[in-house]
Each structure stands twice: as structure tokens, then as C-alpha cells.
Design an enzyme around this catalytic site. Structure first.
Site, PDB file in Angstrom:
ATOM      1  N   GLU A  33      65.527  34.965  21.019  1.00 47.47           N
ATOM      2  CA  GLU A  33      65.540  33.425  21.353  1.00 47.47           C
ATOM      3  C   GLU A  33      64.567  32.747  20.284  1.00 47.47           C
ATOM      4  O   GLU A  33      63.311  33.225  20.357  1.00 47.47           O
ATOM      5  CB  GLU A  33      64.865  32.853  22.540  1.00 47.47           C
ATOM      6  CG  GLU A  33      65.205  31.477  22.976  1.00 47.47           C
ATOM      7  CD  GLU A  33      64.659  30.895  24.328  1.00 47.47           C
ATOM      8  OE1 GLU A  33      64.102  31.603  24.929  1.00 47.47           O
ATOM      9  OE2 GLU A  33      64.941  29.734  24.435  1.00 47.47           O
ATOM     10  N   ARG A 257      60.160  47.687  29.176  1.00 42.52           N
ATOM     11  CA  ARG A 257      59.100  46.902  28.237  1.00 42.52           C
ATOM     12  C   ARG A 257      57.849  47.597  27.873  1.00 42.52           C
ATOM     13  O   ARG A 257      57.343  48.237  29.027  1.00 42.52           O
ATOM     14  CB  ARG A 257      59.104  45.554  28.174  1.00 42.52           C
ATOM     15  CG  ARG A 257      58.211  45.363  29.525  1.00 42.52           C
ATOM     16  CD  ARG A 257      57.305  44.013  29.121  1.00 42.52           C
ATOM     17  NE  ARG A 257      58.043  43.096  28.678  1.00 42.52           N
ATOM     18  CZ  ARG A 257      58.790  41.823  29.298  1.00 42.52           C
ATOM     19  NH1 ARG A 257      58.644  41.905  30.413  1.00 42.52           N
ATOM     20  NH2 ARG A 257      59.353  41.108  28.378  1.00 42.52           N
ATOM     21  N   LYS A 267      55.215  35.675  25.491  1.00 45.21           N
ATOM     22  CA  LYS A 267      55.038  34.705  24.578  1.00 45.21           C
ATOM     23  C   LYS A 267      54.272  33.464  24.922  1.00 45.21           C
ATOM     24  O   LYS A 267      53.476  32.742  24.127  1.00 45.21           O
ATOM     25  CB  LYS A 267      56.609  34.100  24.468  1.00 45.21           C
ATOM     26  CG  LYS A 267      57.280  34.916  23.445  1.00 45.21           C
ATOM     27  CD  LYS A 267      58.697  34.108  23.142  1.00 45.21           C
ATOM     28  CE  LYS A 267      59.520  35.131  22.511  1.00 45.21           C
ATOM     29  NZ  LYS A 267      61.087  34.549  22.445  1.00 45.21           N
TER      30      LYS A 267
END
Length: 553
Positions: A33, A257, A267
Site C-alpha cells: 500500500e 511475518r 509502519k
RNA sequence: UGGGUUAUGGUGUAAUGGUAGCACAACAGAUUUUGAUUCUGUUUGUCUAGGUUCGAAUCCUAGUAACCCAACCA
């Protein structure tokens, strides 16, 4: 050469799919994104997705998941593309979920026509309330049974901008009592009168992730859509939509992850570090962002080797950042040019060396002979490292001390005769004598010394700013500690020193990497100029003496 | 009182009923004009309890623990 490397679970699935003839070639995608910079976690996903189609026949697309105009910007698109290229990967096509807005709208129409979607007038709060909880079933919205005709009309009006933000949503009609919260009539479209970085003001309704991602995969004929574990519950919806829409059946697979010690990887947290000025920006060399690591001096090879080594799986993990440093050093050791630099200078005067005399020595540029040699000027006054002298030597010390001898790398053996202190009691100069017949390469002195130290001739030295970076956090897992993660920032993560360099470093350019002998690997900063040299410490060398000294303490 | 996912040395990852292996870390030693690199060796592990089997990390049963799911974010 032909070491049997076992397959990870995705490779096993792919090999089975290829063997059974389900697919002749595979297709993956990397779907960022564009609302932030890429970090080490993304690197892992990039290596995975692109790596798979290097190993097996197929291709990987770069697809920006840009369905939320409020948070997304073109600036991020550019940095993401640069980072992927730098890592060494090439995508087949550069695509955007927004490329499919028209098609996605048609898909929504199809769902409404099949009576599998409806327009809901409920507010955000009402929707949340009717959704139930993981342990209690939800209840149907009062708008759930609108006619297909009415839904079609309302959805059309949503599109043409007749309603304000949040007034209505389009929801899938599945089952409000479903065990999986995501199947309780998930929202497909929401109204946002916002400017989109690519489609401008054309749309005021935007699809949600679940109504964009899987459909985009399908449109691109992605065979293996790989994402992280938190999307596992989404898979049921992913499959449901593909089935009802009767489109190409992409499949979603999830892996865990990767988490790294001594850093944070979300983020949101990285953004906080930037906005609260704990770091200088997204590309601060202490950041686990790709751009930060690049500026710090990491090589793409080392990152790729690291990702390959840690592999992928589905279990929770916390990878030791030391492993990343290992692959960094491994690559830098074989590629970085050697040079000498004194970071914390101490003056050495060679009292029996003729004043005004200069000699030149050759020193090897690297462990491999093919790296060649370079010239080093030598004179009566040198800079050496403060930590290479001890007034009262420790046990097993084999550097300088009163009466002790060391070799000056690529030059002579010297003996410390005396030292001088300033009024504060700090050692400010040491006086040595050299042995003319101990010259490097033609040593007839018969002397044996245990230590070799680096040095720089004072008269010819270059002054440079050297930024000594250390890990950003004091604890292994800042996110799991009590209180705010920022409370655990390492106050010593950056130390700036003025260093003396050998003159061969005069014309370096940004991104060049060196090993400063005995001190570590350093990279020329992007802000460095010939007039003001700036080096970033990428990482230190392994230091057996530091370990030894620590043991005694 | 729900659903989902996962448990192998300090860390990461293999072993797909048949010798628990590899890498990093740690420790010991050799070499070294970088206390680096290189080389040699050593220590440490199958979540628990039962069961099936000649044989179980792997299969079965029951537990335990961790993580994810109630954004008009992705």
C-alpha cells in the site's frame, strides 16, 4: 555445490501444483500500500514473491494496493519502486488496484444482481453493534432485505455522489451469525469524497481491501497470492467472493511475518519515530527501512542472503538481528575496500624518525590479492587510536603500553618510550622509537610482536565526520515491554566523531563502502562532499578483545 | 462461553513412521602484519500426559501455552 536444500511449505505447494499440471507457470505479486516506506519485513516478502518466480517458471507483478485515497501518496510509490529495484528484483508489470476500479464496480453490480450484496444505511456505530462479538452472533441489518432493484439504484447514487461520506455502504449478504467475523456481511464499498493519487476525483466510492485484493489477484491471474498470517481469516471471504463472482480462482497462502530483535517494524511505529524526530527521517541509517539500511551501507546481497537463510514458516518468530549482521559482514568482508581511519585520535611521535621526512608504504586493499594495493604516507607524527594505548596494561593486552611494542600496519614496529598527560590527567601524546630494519615486507629485525595497530600520518590526514550508529533500541522486543516503545530507545544509538582518514579517501562518493581496519565497515553518506566527508558506520567488526575485556569486568 | 493459526537447542530453520541435521550465537583451540577473516573441535532441543507401533518430532486422545479475529485500514 549440489547441496540438497529442503523446500519450504510454499515451494512444496507450488511443486505439487506444477507436478499435477494444475498450473504450467505460476504468478505471484508484491502488493504494497503506498502509504509508507518499505522496511525489512517487506524485504522478506519481496524476496519470497520474486524469489519463487525466479526458481519456478512464472512472473511477479508489482501491484500497489491503493484503495484508500486518504492515506496514499505518489511519493511512496516512487520510494517503493526504488527499493525493490535496489534489492535486485524486476517486476513483470507495474499495476494498481485503482486500475481496476471500473471492473470492480461491475463486480459489485453482479453481486447485487445475484442478491448477494445490499446497500446499508446504518451508521458505523450501528454496524459495529449489530456485528456481535467473537463469542456472540450478530444480527441482521434492517436494510438487509432491500430489493435488487432498490439496491441497484442506491448503489448507482452512491457512485454519482448523491450521499455524503459514511451515509451508506455496500455490504455482502453472507451470514450475520457466522463464526468468522469477516463473513458477517462485510463492507465492500464505502463513500469517500476524496482525491485519489491516480484516479483524481473520478470516484467517490472506494472498494475495501477484501473487495479489491482478491479480485485484483484474479484479474491478473495470480496463482499464489502470498500474505501474512493475520489475513488467514480473510481467506474464507476471499474464496467466497471469487466463487460468487465466478472469476479466476487465485489462492491465498499465509506465512508468519518476520520479527527482528532490537527494532520495531510496524509502519505506525516507524512513522512515530520520524514525526517525533527520534530519527532524522525515513532513511535515517538506524531505521529498519530499506532506504535507511541502504544509507547505512547494507548491501542488497546481504539482505537477500539473510532472507533466504531465515526461510519462511507459519510460526511466530523473533529473529536475532545478529544473524542479519553476520550476512552483512560476510558480504562486506569480501567486497569492501580496506582503509585506515582513526576515530578517537591520540598523537604518536616517533622520536628517532627524522623530522620532515616522508616515506610511502604499500598496503593491501583487501584479503584477495586481486584487490591490489594503495600508497600510505608515513612520517614522524601519526594519529593512532586512543584505545590502543593503556597506561597500565591489562592481562593479555598486546597493544601499546609503556615499554611495549606493536607493529604499525604495513609500516614499522615501534616501542613506546614515554607518554604525556594534560592537566586533566588525560593522555595526550605518546613518544615511541621505531626499528628501521622492521620495515613491512623486509623485516630483518627478528622482533616478534603480538599486536598490529592502524594509524594515519598526521600531516597528510583528512578530517571527516564519522557517524557511529548502534541499535536503535535497548531491549530485544520494544513492543512487548511495559509502557511506550519509545521509552526503550537507545540514547547512544548515534555518536558523531571527527576522525582522521588516510589521504586515499579524498575523492570518495556517496554509497561507497570501506572497511576501516579494525574499526568496522563504513559507507559514504549521501550528504558527503569532497569538502566535507561524512561516513556512516554500517557495523563494527567482531571484537574478540572487547569480549575478553568484558569477561573480566 | 466462540472461531482460526502455531508449538523442535539461546535464535531461525530441516527431518513427511527408521541415526534429531544445518546456520547464527556461545565456548575451547590453531593460523593471522586487522584481537578481523579463515580453519578445527565442543555444549545445548522435539510444549505436557497418556496411547498405537519392533520403532513416534512425525499417527491417535486429552491437556497447556502463544498469536490473530468485534477499522467505512491494509
Amino acid at each position: 555445490m549440489s547441496e540438497e536444500k529442503s523446500l519450504n511449505f510454499l515451494e512444496e505447494i507450488i511443486e505439487a501444483d506444477l507436478a499435477s499440471g494444475k498450473y504450467k507457470t505460476i504468478a505471484t505479486r508484491f502488493p504494497p500500500e503506498p502509504n509508507g516506506y518499505l522496511h525489512m519485513g517487506h524485504a522478506s516478502s519481496i524476496c519470497l514473491n520474486f524469489g519463487l518466480t525466479q526458481k519456478y517458471p512464472g512472473f511477479t507483478n508489482l501491484r500497489f494496493d491503493d484503495t484508500n485515497p486518504v492515506t496514499e501518496e505518489t511519493e511512496y510509490v516512487e520510494s517503493i519502486k526504488e527499493d525493490i529495484k535496489w534489492l535486485g528484483f524486476t517486476w513483470k508489470e507495474e499495476l494498481y488496484a485503482s486500475d481496476y476500479f471500473e471492473q470492480l464496480y461491475e463486480f459489485a453490480l453482479k453481486l447485487i444482481q445475484k442478491n448477494l450484496a445490499y446497500v446499508d444505511d446504518s451508521t458505523s456505530e450501528e454496524i459495529a453493534k449489530l456485528k456481535g462479538t467473537p463469542t456472540e452472533p450478530g444480527t441482521d441489518s434492517p436494510y438487509r432485505n432491500r430489493s435488487v432493484e432498490e439496491n441497484l439504484q442506491l448503489f448507482e447514487k452512491m457512485k454519482t455522489g448523491e450521499f455524503p461520506d459514511g451515509a451508506k455502504t455496500l455490504r455482502a449478504k453472507i451470514d450475520m451469525k457466522h463464526m468468522n467475523m469477516l463473513m458477517r456481511d462485510p463492507i465492500l464499498y464505502r463513500i469517500k469524497h476524496a482525491h485519489h493519487h491516480r484516479t483524481g476525483d473520478k470516484w467517490c466510492i472506494y472498494p475495501m481491501y477484501d473487495f479489491a485484493h482478491g479480485q485484483s489477484d484474479s484479474i491478473e491471474n495470480i496463482t499464489h497470492s502470498i500474505c501474512t498470517l493475520e489475513f488467514v481469516p480473510h481467506r474464507e471471504l476471499y474464496d467466497w467472493l471469487i466463487e460468487k463472482l465466478e472469476i479466476f480462482p487465485s489462492h491465498q497462502y499465509e506465512f508468519a511475518r518476520r520479527n527482528l530483535t532490537y527494532t520495531v517494524m510496524s509502519k505506525r511505529k516507524l512513522l512515530q519515530l520520524v514525526t517525533d524526530a527520534h530519527v532524522s527521517g525515513w532513511d535515517d541509517p538506524r531505521m529498519p527501512t530499506i532506504s535507511g539500511m541502504r544509507r547505512r551501507g547494507f548491501t542488497p546481497e546481504s539482505i537477500r542472503n539473510f532472507c533466504e537463510a531465515i526461510g519462511i514458516a507459519k510460526r511466530e518468530n523473533m529473529v536475532d538481528i545478529g544473524l542479519l549482521e553476520f550476512y552483512l559482514r560476510e558480504h562486506l568482508n569480501s567486497t569492501a575496500q580496506r582503509a585506515m581511519a582513526v576515530l578517537e585520535p591520540l598523537k604518536m611521535v616517533i622520536t628517532n624518525y627524522e623530522e620532515g621526512k616522508t616515506e610511502e608504504f604499500l598496503s593491501e586493499n583487501g584479503p584477495d590479492e586481486s584487490a591490489g594495493t594503495r600508497k600510505l604516507p608515513f612520517s614522524r607524527e601519526l594519529w593512532i587510536e586512543q584505545e590502543d594505548f593503556m597506561e597500565v596494561p591489562a592481562k593479555k593486552w598486546f597493544r601499546l603500553a609503556p615499554g611495549a611494542m606493536v607493529r604499525l600496519k604495513s609500516a614499522y614496529i615501534v616501542k613506546c618510550d614515554s607518554f604525556e598527560k594534560d592537566t586533566g590527567g588525560n593522555i595526550k601524546q605518546i613518544n615511541c622509537s621505531y626499528f628501521p630494519d622492521s620495515k613491512s615486507g623486509s623485516d630483518n629485525s627478528g622482533l616478534q610482536v603480538k599486536g598490529t595497530i592502524h594509524w594515519v600520518s598526521a600531516a597528510q590526514s583528512l578530517l571527516a565526520e564519522v557517524r557511529l550508529y548502534d541499535r536503535l533500541f535497548k531491549v530485544e522486543d520494544p513492543s512487548s515491554e511495559e509502557g511506550d516503545f519509545k521509552d526503550y530507545i537507545n540514547p547512544d544509538s548515534l555518536k558523531i566523531v571527527q576522525a582522521y582518514l588516510e589521504p586515499s579517501l579524498k575523492n570518495v562518493s556517496p554509497q561507497e563502502r570501506f572497511q576501516f581496519l579494525r574499526k568496522g565497515y563504513f559507507c559514504v553518506d549521501k550528504d558527503s562532499t569532497p569538502g566535507k566527508l561524512i561516513f556512516n558506520r554500517t557495523t563494527t567488526l567482531k571484537d574478540a578483545w572487547a569480549k575478553e575485556a568484558k569477561k573480566k569486568a
